[in-house]
Design an enzyme around this catalytic site. Structure first.
Site, PDB file in Angstrom:
ATOM      1  N   LYS A  43       0.828  -1.222   0.000  1.00 55.09           N
ATOM      2  CA  LYS A  43       0.000   0.000   0.000  1.00 55.09           C
ATOM      3  C   LYS A  43       0.855   1.262   0.000  1.00 55.09           C
ATOM      4  O   LYS A  43       0.414   2.306  -0.438  1.00 55.09           O
ATOM      5  CB  LYS A  43      -0.937   0.001   1.210  1.00 55.09           C
ATOM      6  CG  LYS A  43      -0.195   0.189   2.523  1.00 55.09           C
ATOM      7  CD  LYS A  43      -1.088   0.092   3.735  1.00 55.09           C
ATOM      8  CE  LYS A  43      -0.250   0.365   4.977  1.00 55.09           C
ATOM      9  NZ  LYS A  43      -0.851  -0.123   6.210  1.00 55.09           N
ATOM     10  N   ARG A 138      -5.452   0.952  17.724  1.00 54.99           N
ATOM     11  CA  ARG A 138      -6.096   0.914  16.411  1.00 54.99           C
ATOM     12  C   ARG A 138      -6.927  -0.365  16.396  1.00 54.99           C
ATOM     13  O   ARG A 138      -7.570  -0.662  17.395  1.00 54.99           O
ATOM     14  CB  ARG A 138      -5.045   1.011  15.288  1.00 54.99           C
ATOM     15  CG  ARG A 138      -5.607   1.700  14.037  1.00 54.99           C
ATOM     16  CD  ARG A 138      -4.597   1.830  12.924  1.00 54.99           C
ATOM     17  NE  ARG A 138      -4.302   0.553  12.290  1.00 54.99           N
ATOM     18  CZ  ARG A 138      -3.448   0.399  11.280  1.00 54.99           C
ATOM     19  NH1 ARG A 138      -2.805   1.448  10.805  1.00 54.99           N
ATOM     20  NH2 ARG A 138      -3.226  -0.785  10.745  1.00 54.99           N
TER      21      ARG A 138
HETATM   22  C1  LIG Z   1       0.222  -0.684   6.841  1.00 55.35           C
HETATM   23  C2  LIG Z   1       0.158  -1.921   7.643  1.00 55.35           C
HETATM   24  C3  LIG Z   1       1.282  -2.741   7.752  1.00 55.35           C
HETATM   25  C4  LIG Z   1       2.625  -2.364   7.151  1.00 55.35           C
HETATM   26  O1  LIG Z   1       3.158  -1.248   7.799  1.00 55.35           O
HETATM   27  P1  LIG Z   1       4.651  -0.746   7.505  1.00 55.35           P
HETATM   28  O2  LIG Z   1       4.902   0.239   8.577  1.00 55.35           O
HETATM   29  O3  LIG Z   1       4.630  -0.142   6.142  1.00 55.35           O
HETATM   30  O4  LIG Z   1       5.535  -1.920   7.581  1.00 55.35           O
HETATM   31  C5  LIG Z   1       1.167  -3.919   8.455  1.00 55.35           C
HETATM   32  N1  LIG Z   1      -0.008  -4.268   9.039  1.00 55.35           N
HETATM   33  C6  LIG Z   1      -1.106  -3.496   8.966  1.00 55.35           C
HETATM   34  C7  LIG Z   1      -2.349  -3.947   9.639  1.00 55.35           C
HETATM   35  C8  LIG Z   1      -1.059  -2.302   8.264  1.00 55.35           C
HETATM   36  O5  LIG Z   1      -2.162  -1.531   8.195  1.00 55.35           O
END
Ligand SMILES: *Cc1c(COP(=O)(O)O)cnc(C)c1O
Length: 367
Positions: A43, A138
Site C-alpha cells: 500500500k 487501532r
Molecule cells: C500498513 C500496515 C502494515 C505495514 O506497515 P509498515 O509500517 O509499512 O511496515 C502492516 N499491518 C497493517 C495492519 C497495516 O495496516
C-alpha cells in the site's frame, strides 16, 4: 504503468525494480533465518503492479494491501500470490474480499459472520487472522474473552472460514513501541486460543516494520512467525533514522521524484503587502533574507501533501513551501545553474511516496 499518455510528462516517480528486489531479499532472508515469514505490504506505493510482482518473486509468503483496488490491480496484471487484506474488512466490501483475497485481518464478529456466509456462497474457504489490540489503540480485540469467544466461533461454527492465527499492530496510531514484552502478550493470547480450540495456530503475526528491529537484534520471541512489512522494505529509513539500526545493506533511493522548473527569478524572500492567509488558510512564516534566486516547480501539495518532507538531491537548494500546484524553492546557493525546463530530483519519505503514487497527475516509470 503509465498514467496518461504524454511521454515526457512531469512530475514523475521512478521506481528502481532491482533496488527494490535487493531490499525485499535482504529483509526476507533475515526474517526467514529467524523462522519468520514475510507478508509484503504494497500500500505504501499504491500497489504499482511492477513493484508488486517483485514482492511476489522475491520470497514474500503473502502480498498485502489495505485496499482491494490494489489487489485487484495486481491480479489483473497477472501476479499469482497469496493475497492478504490488512485493513479489517468493511461490510460493504465482503464480496470482493472473498473473491480477491485468501486471508484477511479481522476484529468484528459481525464481519466474520458475513465473510463466512459469502465464502460459502462463492464455494471458498477464507482464512482469517484475529487482531489483538495490545495498546496502540487501532484495530483489534481489546477484551480477551471476546477474542477467545470469536476464535471458538470461527473454529466451531463458521465452516467456510479457517482460523489461521492471530496478529497485532503497534506503532501506528498510539505510537506504542513493539517490544519483546508485547510479543509475549500476543503469544499468551495465541496459547489461550490454542487451549480453547485444542490445536496449534499456524500464524502469529507480530506486527509491521516497527517489529523488525527485534528480528535484526535477535530479541524476537520464537513463536512469532510472521511480520507484515512495507516501509522497512521500500525505504528502511525509519529503522535507520528513528531506531539507529545499520541499514547500509538497504537502498533508501528506490523511489525518485522528478519535477520540472516552470519559473526562475530573483525575488524577495519576504512577501510584500498586508498579511492575510495562504491557500490552505494558514498564516505563513517567512524569513527575510533579501532578494534571492528562486525557482517554481510544477508540483504541489495535491501531489505530495508535505513539501517539507521531500529531500532535494541537489546541493544548496531549499524547499520554501508549496500551494496546491506550485512548489517554491530557494536556489540562490545551488551548485547547479538552474533554468526553466530543468528537472530537479528528490528523495522521498513514506508519506510523500504514498501521496505521489496516488496522484493521477504524477507519472510512474519502472526501471
Ligand atoms: C500498513 C500496515 C502494515 C505495514 O506497515 P509498515 O509500517 O509499512 O511496515 C502492516 N499491518 C497493517 C495492519 C497495516 O495496516
Amino acid at each position: 504503468m503509465e498514467k496518461g499518455n504524454t511521454r515526457n510528462r512531469y512530475p514523475l516517480i521512478e521506481l528502481n525494480l532491482e533496488k527494490l528486489r535487493n531490499n525485499i531479499s535482504q529483509i526476507v532472508s533475515r526474517c526467514n533465518d529467524a523462522g519468520v515469514s514475510i507478508t509484503g505490504v504494497v500500500k505504501g506505493f499504491t500497489g504499482i503492479p511492477e513493484g508488486v510482482k517483485v514482492f511476489a518473486e522475491a520470497g514474500c509468503d503473502y502480498i498485502a494491501s489495505s485496499r482491494l483496488e490494489q489487489i485487484q490491480g495486481a491480479i489483473d496484471y497477472g501476479i499469482k500470490a497469496n493475497y492478504m487484506l490488512i485493513r479489517v474488512p468493511m461490510l460493504s466490501e465482503i464480496e470482493d474480499v472473498i473473491r480477491l483475497t485468501d486471508i484477511s485481518l479481522n476484529s468484528e464478529v459481525e464481519v466474520l459472520k458475513a465473510l463466512n456466509k459469502e465464502a460459502l456462497k462463492q464455494g471458498k474457504t477464507h482464512k482469517v487472522i484475529l487482531m489483538v489490540d495490545l495498546g496502540d489503540l487501532r484495530e483489534g480485540f481489546w477484551e480477551k474473552k471476546e477474542l477467545i469467544d470469536a476464535a471458538i466461533m470461527v473454529e466451531n461454527k463458521l465452516d467456510s472460514l479457517h482460523l489461521a492465527g492471530i496478529g497485532t499492530n503497534l506503532g501506528c496510531y498510539g505510537a506504542i513501541k513493539a517490544t519483546p514484552e508485547k510479543m509475549k502478550s500476543l503469544i499468551e493470547c495465541a496459547e489461550m486460543i490454542e487451549r480453547a480450540i485444542g490445536r496449534k495456530l499456524e500464524i502469529i503475526s507480530g506486527g509491521a516494520t516497527t517489529s523488525l528491529p527485534m528480528i535484526l537484534n535477535g530479541t524476537m520471541p520464537s513463536r512469532i512467525n510472521n511480520l507484515r512489512v512495507g516501509e522497512g522494505i521500500i525505504l528502511a529509513r525509519d529503522l535507520r533514522d528513528l531506531y539507529g539500526l545499520d541499514m547500509s545493506y538497504m537502498f533508501q533511493d528506490i523511489f525518485t521524484l522528478k519535477a520540472e522548473i516552470i519559473e526562475v527569478k530573483n525575488k524577495p524572500s519576504y512577501p510584500v503587502g498586508e498579511f492575510a492567509f495562504d491557500a490552505f488558510r494558514n498564516t505563513g512564516v517567512y524569513e527575510d533574507l533579501g532578494i534571492r534566486k528562486k525557482a517554481i516547480l510544477g508540483i504541489g501539495k495535491v501531489d505530495i501533501a508535505y513539501p517539507d518532507m521531500l529531500c532535494p538531491r541537489d546541493e544548496g537548494v531549499r524547499i520554501l513551501g508549496a500551494s496546491s500546484d506550485h512548489m517554491i524553492m530557494d536556489i540562490e546557493e545551488a551548485v547547479r545553474d538552474f533554468k526553466v525546463g530543468d528537472i530537479i530530483e528528490f528523495d522521498l519519505c513514506y508519506a510523500t511516496i504514498v501521496f505521489a503514487t496516488n496522484s493521477p497527475n504524477v507519472r510512474i516509470l519502472c526501471k
